[in-house]
Design a protein around this motif. Sequence first.
Motif, PDB file in Angstrom:
ATOM      1  N   LEU A 113       1.045  -1.327   0.181  1.00 14.64           N
ATOM      2  CA  LEU A 113      -0.348   0.202   0.170  1.00 14.64           C
ATOM      3  C   LEU A 113       1.093   0.953  -0.198  1.00 14.64           C
ATOM      4  CD1 LEU A 113      -2.818  -0.646   2.559  1.00 14.64           C
ATOM      5  CD2 LEU A 113      -3.289  -0.436  -0.110  1.00 14.64           C
ATOM      6  N   LEU A 114       2.011   0.836   0.903  1.00 17.71           N
ATOM      7  CA  LEU A 114       2.447   2.164   1.273  1.00 17.71           C
ATOM      8  C   LEU A 114       3.826   2.422   2.128  1.00 17.71           C
ATOM      9  CD1 LEU A 114       2.277   2.897   3.692  1.00 17.71           C
ATOM     10  CD2 LEU A 114       0.190   4.093   3.358  1.00 17.71           C
ATOM     11  N   LYS A 115       5.175   3.192   1.432  1.00 18.24           N
ATOM     12  CA  LYS A 115       6.638   2.473   2.456  1.00 18.24           C
ATOM     13  C   LYS A 115       7.016   4.002   2.961  1.00 18.24           C
ATOM     14  CE  LYS A 115       7.979   2.551  -1.605  1.00 18.24           C
ATOM     15  NZ  LYS A 115       9.446   1.664  -2.775  1.00 18.24           N
ATOM     16  N   TYR A 116       7.570   3.937   4.142  1.00 20.46           N
ATOM     17  CA  TYR A 116       8.259   5.267   4.387  1.00 20.46           C
ATOM     18  C   TYR A 116       9.458   4.634   5.105  1.00 20.46           C
ATOM     19  CZ  TYR A 116      10.175   8.441   7.459  1.00 20.46           C
ATOM     20  OH  TYR A 116      11.308   9.365   7.964  1.00 20.46           O
ATOM     21  N   PHE A 117      10.629   5.413   3.545  1.00 21.07           N
ATOM     22  CA  PHE A 117      11.839   5.473   4.058  1.00 21.07           C
ATOM     23  C   PHE A 117      12.348   6.464   4.901  1.00 21.07           C
ATOM     24  CE2 PHE A 117      11.244   1.686   2.145  1.00 21.07           C
ATOM     25  CZ  PHE A 117      11.974   1.351   1.024  1.00 21.07           C
ATOM     26  N   SER A 118      12.173   7.804   4.581  1.00 19.94           N
ATOM     27  CA  SER A 118      12.957   8.757   5.026  1.00 19.94           C
ATOM     28  C   SER A 118      11.709   9.722   5.044  1.00 19.94           C
ATOM     29  CB  SER A 118      14.214   8.706   4.962  1.00 19.94           C
ATOM     30  OG  SER A 118      14.600   9.507   2.983  1.00 19.94           O
ATOM     31  N   GLY A 119      12.575  11.085   4.862  1.00 20.76           N
ATOM     32  CA  GLY A 119      11.673  12.530   4.453  1.00 20.76           C
ATOM     33  C   GLY A 119      10.592  12.545   5.099  1.00 20.76           C
ATOM     34  N   ASP A 120       9.467  13.347   4.573  1.00 20.95           N
ATOM     35  CA  ASP A 120       7.952  13.860   4.702  1.00 20.95           C
ATOM     36  C   ASP A 120       7.864  12.449   5.686  1.00 20.95           C
ATOM     37  OD1 ASP A 120       4.973  15.284   3.153  1.00 20.95           O
ATOM     38  OD2 ASP A 120       5.764  14.468   5.274  1.00 20.95           O
ATOM     39  N   PHE A 154      -5.090   5.789   0.496  1.00 16.98           N
ATOM     40  CA  PHE A 154      -4.808   5.499   1.911  1.00 16.98           C
ATOM     41  C   PHE A 154      -3.022   6.045   2.380  1.00 16.98           C
ATOM     42  CE2 PHE A 154      -6.552   1.213   4.265  1.00 16.98           C
ATOM     43  CZ  PHE A 154      -7.169   1.119   2.807  1.00 16.98           C
ATOM     44  N   GLU A 155      -3.448   6.415   3.629  1.00 20.37           N
ATOM     45  CA  GLU A 155      -1.978   7.394   4.008  1.00 20.37           C
ATOM     46  C   GLU A 155      -1.316   7.021   5.624  1.00 20.37           C
ATOM     47  OE1 GLU A 155      -3.247  11.283   3.970  1.00 20.37           O
ATOM     48  OE2 GLU A 155      -3.545  11.260   6.411  1.00 20.37           O
ATOM     49  N   ALA A 156      -0.709   7.037   6.020  1.00 21.73           N
ATOM     50  CA  ALA A 156       0.221   6.977   7.421  1.00 21.73           C
ATOM     51  C   ALA A 156       0.974   7.559   7.005  1.00 21.73           C
ATOM     52  CB  ALA A 156       1.103   5.481   6.923  1.00 21.73           C
ATOM     53  N   GLU A 157       1.165   7.707   8.906  1.00 18.19           N
ATOM     54  CA  GLU A 157       2.138   8.769   9.462  1.00 18.19           C
ATOM     55  C   GLU A 157       3.484   8.085  10.201  1.00 18.19           C
ATOM     56  OE1 GLU A 157       0.344  11.789  11.375  1.00 18.19           O
ATOM     57  OE2 GLU A 157       1.476  13.563  11.258  1.00 18.19           O
ATOM     58  N   PHE A 158       4.493   8.532  10.349  1.00 17.66           N
ATOM     59  CA  PHE A 158       5.279   8.066  11.024  1.00 17.66           C
ATOM     60  C   PHE A 158       5.803   9.384  11.844  1.00 17.66           C
ATOM     61  CE2 PHE A 158       8.612   6.644  12.504  1.00 17.66           C
ATOM     62  CZ  PHE A 158      10.022   7.240  12.269  1.00 17.66           C
ATOM     63  N   LYS A 159       5.769   8.233  13.270  1.00 18.65           N
ATOM     64  CA  LYS A 159       5.634   9.198  14.773  1.00 18.65           C
ATOM     65  C   LYS A 159       6.988   8.602  15.308  1.00 18.65           C
ATOM     66  CE  LYS A 159       1.114  11.395  15.046  1.00 18.65           C
ATOM     67  NZ  LYS A 159       0.095  11.265  15.774  1.00 18.65           N
ATOM     68  N   ARG A 160       8.435   9.154  14.965  1.00 14.75           N
ATOM     69  CA  ARG A 160       9.240   8.103  16.110  1.00 14.75           C
ATOM     70  C   ARG A 160       9.142   8.934  17.276  1.00 14.75           C
ATOM     71  NH1 ARG A 160      14.328   8.556  14.281  1.00 14.75           N
ATOM     72  NH2 ARG A 160      13.903   9.843  12.227  1.00 14.75           N
ATOM     73  N   SER A 161       8.543   9.375  17.844  1.00 14.41           N
ATOM     74  CA  SER A 161       8.328   9.122  19.373  1.00 14.41           C
ATOM     75  C   SER A 161       7.727   8.543  19.760  1.00 14.41           C
ATOM     76  CB  SER A 161       8.080  11.041  19.453  1.00 14.41           C
ATOM     77  OG  SER A 161       6.809  11.081  19.801  1.00 14.41           O
ATOM     78  N   GLN A 162       6.278   7.388  19.352  1.00 11.31           N
ATOM     79  CA  GLN A 162       5.514   7.301  19.003  1.00 11.31           C
ATOM     80  C   GLN A 162       5.341   5.830  19.010  1.00 11.31           C
ATOM     81  OE1 GLN A 162       1.589   8.434  18.639  1.00 11.31           O
ATOM     82  NE2 GLN A 162       2.190  10.820  19.743  1.00 11.31           N
ATOM     83  N   SER A 163       6.801   5.434  18.287  1.00 11.83           N
ATOM     84  CA  SER A 163       6.956   4.650  17.445  1.00 11.83           C
ATOM     85  C   SER A 163       6.594   3.308  16.448  1.00 11.83           C
ATOM     86  CB  SER A 163       7.737   3.366  17.985  1.00 11.83           C
ATOM     87  OG  SER A 163       8.889   3.523  18.485  1.00 11.83           O
TER      88      SER A 163
END
Lengths: 117, 111
Positions: free
Chosen positions: B47-54, B63-72
């Motif tokens: 569906l989607l992937k996150y490597f870096s950046g936004d 679909f969309e997803a949000e990476f939140k480092r503080s909450q893992s």
Amino acid sequence: GAGVSQSPSNKVTEKGKDVELRCDPISGHTALYWYRQSLGQGLEFLIYFQGNSAPDKSGLPSDRFSAERTGGSVSTLTIQRTQQEDSAVYLCASSLPGQGTMNTEAFFGQGTRLTVV
Amino acid sequence: AQSVTQPDIHITVSEGASLELRCNYSYGATPYLFWYVQSPGQGLQLLLKYFSGDTLVQGIKGFEAEFKRSQSSFNLRKPSVHWSDAAEYFCAVGVSQNFVFGPGTRLSVLP
């Protein structure tokens, strides 16, 4: 081929028999993975091949399970002396190497549904 | 050890309602993160992937997803669910040339 191809799509075997499952990855993909998905469960990692490196066999559940990858392309997963608990969908995936030690995304085949009776 | 958790085993929403599927991971470095969908009898589709950046990434099928480092966390969202979205959804982390998958969340959609 256009995608990851697995055969057969369905396999019914008698308990105690050996089975071979085949995976043909996307051309040029150096990484190949086998996963097992039991009914209603997530993906259980079995084995991973990356190029000419020794495979990561850490997920194989017993010595009845083995896999090989010939010529860096097609892979065969062999299950010897099958048991009823081996019944599951076996998924194969392939990927290109990414930056550093990370891979890019995994592309999955449709899976082989194995039923041991 | 690296792990991925998906707290919700099964979620039911009405068609047209919004959706959020939760994913939490345990990994020391900045992870590569993925969401896959599996329709009945099918393989997994990215569906989607996150490597870096936004940290907000857009995927296919709205679909969309949000990476939140503080909450893992790497939660998957969709503003308006369609009946065809009924499927199993898997979150995954890319770890040292391998992938660790969560247990999956089954989505049912009511008409």
